[in-house]
Write a protein that holds these residues in place. Structure first.
Motif, PDB file in Angstrom:
ATOM      1  N   ILE A   1      40.892  45.037  35.202  1.00  0.00           N
ATOM      2  CA  ILE A   1      40.532  44.236  34.032  1.00  0.00           C
ATOM      3  C   ILE A   1      39.071  44.503  33.696  1.00  0.00           C
TER       4      ILE A   1
ATOM      5  N   CYS B   1      43.424  51.630  42.622  1.00  0.00           N
ATOM      6  CA  CYS B   1      43.661  50.251  42.203  1.00  0.00           C
ATOM      7  C   CYS B   1      44.379  50.284  40.852  1.00  0.00           C
ATOM      8  N   ARG B   2      45.648  49.928  40.837  1.00  0.00           N
ATOM      9  CA  ARG B   2      46.478  50.067  39.637  1.00  0.00           C
ATOM     10  C   ARG B   2      46.162  49.030  38.578  1.00  0.00           C
ATOM     11  N   HIS B   3      45.681  47.877  38.999  1.00  0.00           N
ATOM     12  CA  HIS B   3      45.478  46.776  38.060  1.00  0.00           C
ATOM     13  C   HIS B   3      43.984  46.529  37.884  1.00  0.00           C
TER      14      HIS B   3
ATOM     15  N   VAL C   1      43.692  43.152  42.047  1.00  0.00           N
ATOM     16  CA  VAL C   1      43.414  43.156  40.616  1.00  0.00           C
ATOM     17  C   VAL C   1      41.896  43.156  40.492  1.00  0.00           C
TER      18      VAL C   1
ATOM     19  N   ILE D   1      45.698  38.945  33.576  1.00  0.00           N
ATOM     20  CA  ILE D   1      46.260  39.127  34.914  1.00  0.00           C
ATOM     21  C   ILE D   1      47.776  39.136  34.852  1.00  0.00           C
TER      22      ILE D   1
ATOM     23  N   VAL E   1      48.825  38.791  45.556  1.00  0.00           N
ATOM     24  CA  VAL E   1      47.992  39.248  44.442  1.00  0.00           C
ATOM     25  C   VAL E   1      46.587  38.692  44.664  1.00  0.00           C
TER      26      VAL E   1
ATOM     27  N   GLN F   1      49.395  42.265  33.488  1.00  0.00           N
ATOM     28  CA  GLN F   1      49.402  43.438  34.364  1.00  0.00           C
ATOM     29  C   GLN F   1      50.323  43.293  35.568  1.00  0.00           C
ATOM     30  N   VAL F   2      50.326  42.112  36.204  1.00  0.00           N
ATOM     31  CA  VAL F   2      51.117  41.976  37.436  1.00  0.00           C
ATOM     32  C   VAL F   2      52.259  40.979  37.322  1.00  0.00           C
TER      33      VAL F   2
ATOM     34  N   GLU G   1      40.221  53.076  39.287  1.00  0.00           N
ATOM     35  CA  GLU G   1      41.452  53.867  39.180  1.00  0.00           C
ATOM     36  C   GLU G   1      41.444  55.014  40.176  1.00  0.00           C
TER      37      GLU G   1
END
Length: 449
Positions: A274, A270-272, A253, A304, A227, A307-308, A266
């Motif tokens: 902030i 990039c799925r995550h 992230v 963080i 990550v 999300q992950v 997006e």
């Protein structure tokens, strides 16, 4: 201003290397430069507008050292060091030039009353020094900014360990913003054939820096599944960091400052993501308000983990003063914070307990050595990575281009056309370009529109 010299005309006509080598160099050339007399212009000024200090005019062509080449610059790109140069911060760049010149010999040429800046370029080799072996006139190239003294013993281990490691166009003269540039042969790389001049020009500094920070044995050495928290994830550095983490099998992230930049992340896959505005991480911080700082750090860590489900193995740091304390805090036990800069300030405050008691590491990283730069450039050549170019300005508007970076009005990288008369020129491999797809190649451009 005379830009139609015989050599320039030969370059634009696509002359072969033999003709280019036989055509005389011009005695002067058009460039964007700083003036020594302006060094105090911003004293006591709140808004240090770089458009006041970037001038366009003729500068003399210097004599070529044996290990150097002259590149006819087709396009260049703005980096944050361009802003530092044009605001004379943290030191006036003329102090760097004076320091370089103390070595004497060929280095004395750099200490002038003008400073041609710029650290990213693409173009055509038009002259090679007597000691240059691997390049010739006519070669289409991109330039990596690390000007390293390869004769220092430490450089054989890692070029960035050499005492004489200089950032071309920042700590040296005759940089990217001109019709011609002077570079060491060990700064040249092949231009990716499927990219236009401006797309090719925008990558080397930020991509090489991100590659060393994340992938190289000299950086964080991220691995599959890691990550990675990336500050400024749609910026010049961050846009490449996201791609590198994705392609290396990590979990990026991305941290951004508004919804528009979140939407771009997006689109990058990039799925995550902030958005700092959504978690209240927007106020400037200096590390002195311990209660407020801890609240900010915890809000980031919670976002963080939401999300992950875990803390970052690696934090990709370049913002500096405003974020460094949070970076040290949110990295997992045994994790790493890798830093290459401090755009919001150099004096970092962080709670050292979260570093030593949780056995974390801080890794300093500066640019890329020649091998790392070539490895990163190869990923572009293969189409594994794509440029992050968002805007392109004509040469006459180089001040506006730099101002947009100064004000953080851009995403990705900002390009400047030099000898290239228009965008889209220089593509030599349309087949690979078609395989990669215009949608990927123009992702940042089309999002910016």
């Amino acid at each position: 201003m005379n830009t139609n010299t015989p050599l320039t005309e030969a370059v634009l006509a696509g002359a072969d290397g033999e003709e280019l080598a036989a055509t005389p160099l011009p005695e002067t050339f058009r460039a964007a430069y700083l003036r020594r007399e302006d060094q105090e212009i911003f004293r006591g000024v709140q808004d240090k507008d770089v458009r006041r200090t970037l001038h366009i005019g003729e500068v003399p062509m210097p004599e070529l050292a044996p290990d150097e080449v002259v590149v006819a610059v087709m396009a260049a790109a703005v980096n944050y060091n361009t802003v530092w140069s044009a605001t004379f911060e943290p030191l006036p760049s003329f102090q760097f030039l004076k320091h370089v010149a103390r070595a004497g010999g060929w280095d004395a040429r750099h200490d002038q009353d003008f400073h041609v800046i710029g650290s990213d370029a693409s173009g055509v080799v038009v002259r090679v020094g007597a000691a240059v072996r691997h390049w010739k006139a006519g070669d289409k190239v991109v330039v990596t900014p690390g000007a390293i003294d390869e004769q220092e013993p430490a450089a054989q281990q890692d070029g960035l360990l050499a005492d004489r490691t200089l950032a071309w166009g920042f700590e040296t003269n005759y940089g990217a913003f001109g019709d011609y540039a002077i570079v060491k042969a060990t700064q040249l790389m092949r231009k990716p054939r499927h990219l236009s001049w401006e797309e090719a020009a925008c990558n080397s500094l930020c991509l090489g820096t991100a590659y060393r920070m994340l992938i190289s044995k000299h950086g964080a050495r991220m691995k599959m599944g890691d990550v990675v928290l990336i500050w400024g994830a749609t910026g010049g550095l961050g846009g490449y960091a996201v791609q590198l983490v994705q392609r290396a099998g990590g979990i990026p992230v991305g941290v951004v400052g508004n919804a528009r930049k979140a939407a771009l992340l997006e689109k990058m896959g990039c799925r995550h993501v902030i958005n700092r505005q959504e978690i209240g991480f927007t106020d400037c911080a200096d590390g002195t308000d311990e209660t407020g700082e801890m609240e900010r750090w915890r809000s980031l860590g919670a976002a963080i983990r939401k999300q992950v489900g875990e803390d970052p193995h690696v934090v990709f740091e370049h913002v500096g003063k405003e974020t460094f304390g949070a970076s040290v805090f949110v990295a997992r036990r045994g994790g790493s914070v890798v830093t290459c800069g401090s755009s919001t300030g150099y004096a970092h405050n962080y709670d050292n307990r979260h570093l030593w008691m949780r056995v974390k590491r801080i890794i300093g990283s500066h640019g890329a050595n020649y091998q790392e730069a070539v490895e990163a450039n190869r990923l572009l050549e293969l189409g594994i990575l794509v440029p992050t170019l968002s805007r392109v300005y004509p040469f006459a508007a180089v001040g506006e281009a730099t101002r947009s970076v100064q004000r953080n009005e851009h995403e990705g990288k900002v390009g400047v056309l030099c000898l290239a008369s228009e965008e889209g020129l220089g593509v030599e491999d349309p087949l690979l370009r078609g395989q990669i797809g215009e949608e990927r190649l123009r992702l940042f451009r089309d999002h910016e529109v």
